[in-house]
Design an enzyme around this catalytic site. Sequence first.
Site, mmCIF file in Angstrom:
data_model
loop_
_atom_site.group_PDB
_atom_site.id
_atom_site.type_symbol
_atom_site.label_atom_id
_atom_site.label_comp_id
_atom_site.label_asym_id
_atom_site.label_seq_id
_atom_site.Cartn_x
_atom_site.Cartn_y
_atom_site.Cartn_z
ATOM 1 N N HIS A 113 1.040 -1.203 -0.191
ATOM 2 C CA HIS A 113 -0.155 -0.046 -0.055
ATOM 3 C C HIS A 113 0.994 1.350 0.075
ATOM 4 C CE1 HIS A 113 -3.861 -1.815 1.892
ATOM 5 N NE2 HIS A 113 -3.325 -2.535 0.912
ATOM 6 N N GLU A 151 1.015 3.904 1.963
ATOM 7 C CA GLU A 151 1.609 4.512 3.209
ATOM 8 C C GLU A 151 2.627 3.624 3.699
ATOM 9 O OE1 GLU A 151 -2.851 5.175 2.966
ATOM 10 O OE2 GLU A 151 -1.759 3.641 2.511
ATOM 11 N N CYS A 180 -6.070 2.534 5.673
ATOM 12 C CA CYS A 180 -6.883 1.063 6.135
ATOM 13 C C CYS A 180 -6.213 0.559 7.416
ATOM 14 C CB CYS A 180 -6.387 -0.040 5.031
ATOM 15 S SG CYS A 180 -4.913 -0.684 5.011
ATOM 16 N N CYS A 215 -2.338 -0.158 7.309
ATOM 17 C CA CYS A 215 -1.393 1.072 7.078
ATOM 18 C C CYS A 215 -1.414 1.935 8.427
ATOM 19 C CB CYS A 215 -2.116 1.896 5.916
ATOM 20 S SG CYS A 215 -1.745 1.247 4.491
#
Length: 161
Positions: free
Chosen positions: A55, A57, A85, A88
């Site tokens: 992801h 992040e 999410c 993250c």
Amino acid sequence: MSSTSDDIYLAQAIRLATENVANDGGPFGAVVVTAEGAAFEGVNRVTANNDPTAHAEVTAIRNACATLGTFDLTGAVLYTSCEPCPMCLASSLWARVDRVVFAADRHDAASAGFDDAAFYEYFDMPQEQRSMQVAQLAVEGTPAMAPFDAWTAAASERIDY
């Protein structure tokens, strides 16, 4: 264009996310800015790299930590194009990021087909109803505490985190 650093870095994260779509990535971008002002970018590469943890992040945090040679981003701010999410957010906590600033929220992401509701709800659900079962198992002859005993015994040689 706004002159505040929050606006500048959040706009950068949104630009990264938008550009990443054209580069076979997901519509997510992030920027970690350290207390000293160093900036590290990350974009979503889940499908491009076949890595469900890639992801934006997490990628930005990995880039910052690898470049700086540390796992501790105390004082840093994470700017991200979308509300983090649970993975993250947990990564941000583990990295000791001081603050997270995001643009779109989880509902905006869901409207585009990125619905993380099941992940948020997973932890609120009784264990027996969860979609993925997680169970503790005792292995005969292999003490579960052996790794922690080794860690405790290495107190003078280890790096605490």
